[in-house]
Design a protein around this motif. Sequence first.
Motif, mmCIF file in Angstrom:
data_model
loop_
_atom_site.group_PDB
_atom_site.id
_atom_site.type_symbol
_atom_site.label_atom_id
_atom_site.label_comp_id
_atom_site.label_asym_id
_atom_site.label_seq_id
_atom_site.Cartn_x
_atom_site.Cartn_y
_atom_site.Cartn_z
ATOM 1 N N SER A 186 3.358 12.021 4.320
ATOM 2 C CA SER A 186 3.620 10.766 5.027
ATOM 3 C C SER A 186 3.567 9.579 4.082
ATOM 4 N N TRP A 187 2.652 9.611 3.122
ATOM 5 C CA TRP A 187 2.580 8.607 2.068
ATOM 6 C C TRP A 187 1.857 9.223 0.876
ATOM 7 N N THR A 227 1.312 -1.939 -0.141
ATOM 8 C CA THR A 227 2.362 -1.087 -0.709
ATOM 9 C C THR A 227 3.090 -1.798 -1.840
ATOM 10 N N TYR A 273 5.072 4.620 0.675
ATOM 11 C CA TYR A 273 5.767 5.550 1.561
ATOM 12 C C TYR A 273 6.941 6.174 0.810
ATOM 13 N N VAL A 291 7.561 -2.379 4.805
ATOM 14 C CA VAL A 291 7.076 -1.320 5.673
ATOM 15 C C VAL A 291 7.795 -1.417 7.016
ATOM 16 N N LYS A 329 5.693 1.185 11.965
ATOM 17 C CA LYS A 329 4.278 1.303 11.611
ATOM 18 C C LYS A 329 3.414 0.340 12.416
#
Length: 284
Positions: free
Chosen positions: A117-118, A235, A242, A252, A256
């Motif tokens: 997922s990440w 991020t 991701y 993102v 989310k």
Amino acid sequence: MNQFTSLEERIDNAAHQLLARLPRGRVADGVVEFLVFGLKQAWACLFGGLMLGMILVTRLWWPDIGIARYDAWFVAALVIQIGMLVFRLETLNEAKVILIFHLVGTGMELFKTAAGSWIYPEDAMLRIGGVPLFSGFMYACVGSYMARIQRIFDIRFSHYPPVWATIVLAVAIYANFFTHHFIADFRWVLFAAVVLLYWRSQMHYRVFRFRHRMPMLLAFLLVALFIWIGENIGTWSRAWIYPNQSDGWAMVSWGKLGSWYLLMLISVVLVTLVHPPKAYQQDV
């Protein structure tokens, strides 16, 4: 539950002496409430703000000193946590909430990184599998904030749902974060359950002179939005990324935001295990 720590009590007394000298009136009172609200929110975000600031600064500049950023973040997070307790910036009950969030968050991290997922793109010595140990503190930031606003704003509730029902729903939400990789994603059912459970719930909070109220569903959304903004900063700083950010940073996804909204329910329930919700009374 004491409203303030000993240090906060001194700060609050000094603030009251200062603010009491200001002129009164509808506009003046509104400005004071707005400013104090912002200051209290910033104080509640102290742990998360320090963590996010550290991540952002080290993204802009990190010397080659033979220590991985992730390991430095973990050590710094421990120092911050200990310092907040030593200097009476946090209560022991709030530290318990942070520990619970750390454990719950680390469990999710281990599964989600294994599922792709990440990822955490940088090296670290202090890690479990593909999960650097600092990551649990990112969830702990949410727990710290949720516990601190409960105390700092003296939050009370009207039409709060049965605690047992909130626990059942929180467990279902947490489970869905794992099971949707194997079976259908039931998040829309869970969204509906959150709305049904909290539709009438209001939180009543004191800023300075007055109590205000806000629907809990709206409060969940606002906190989730700020966490989503923080996730974009995280991020961009490559604290984690991701899959669609591996070739360069991208915002993102708005999806989310829904995940963080559901996480708010888990956060609230975990906090109520340490600070049981207080019923609102008109004269309080």
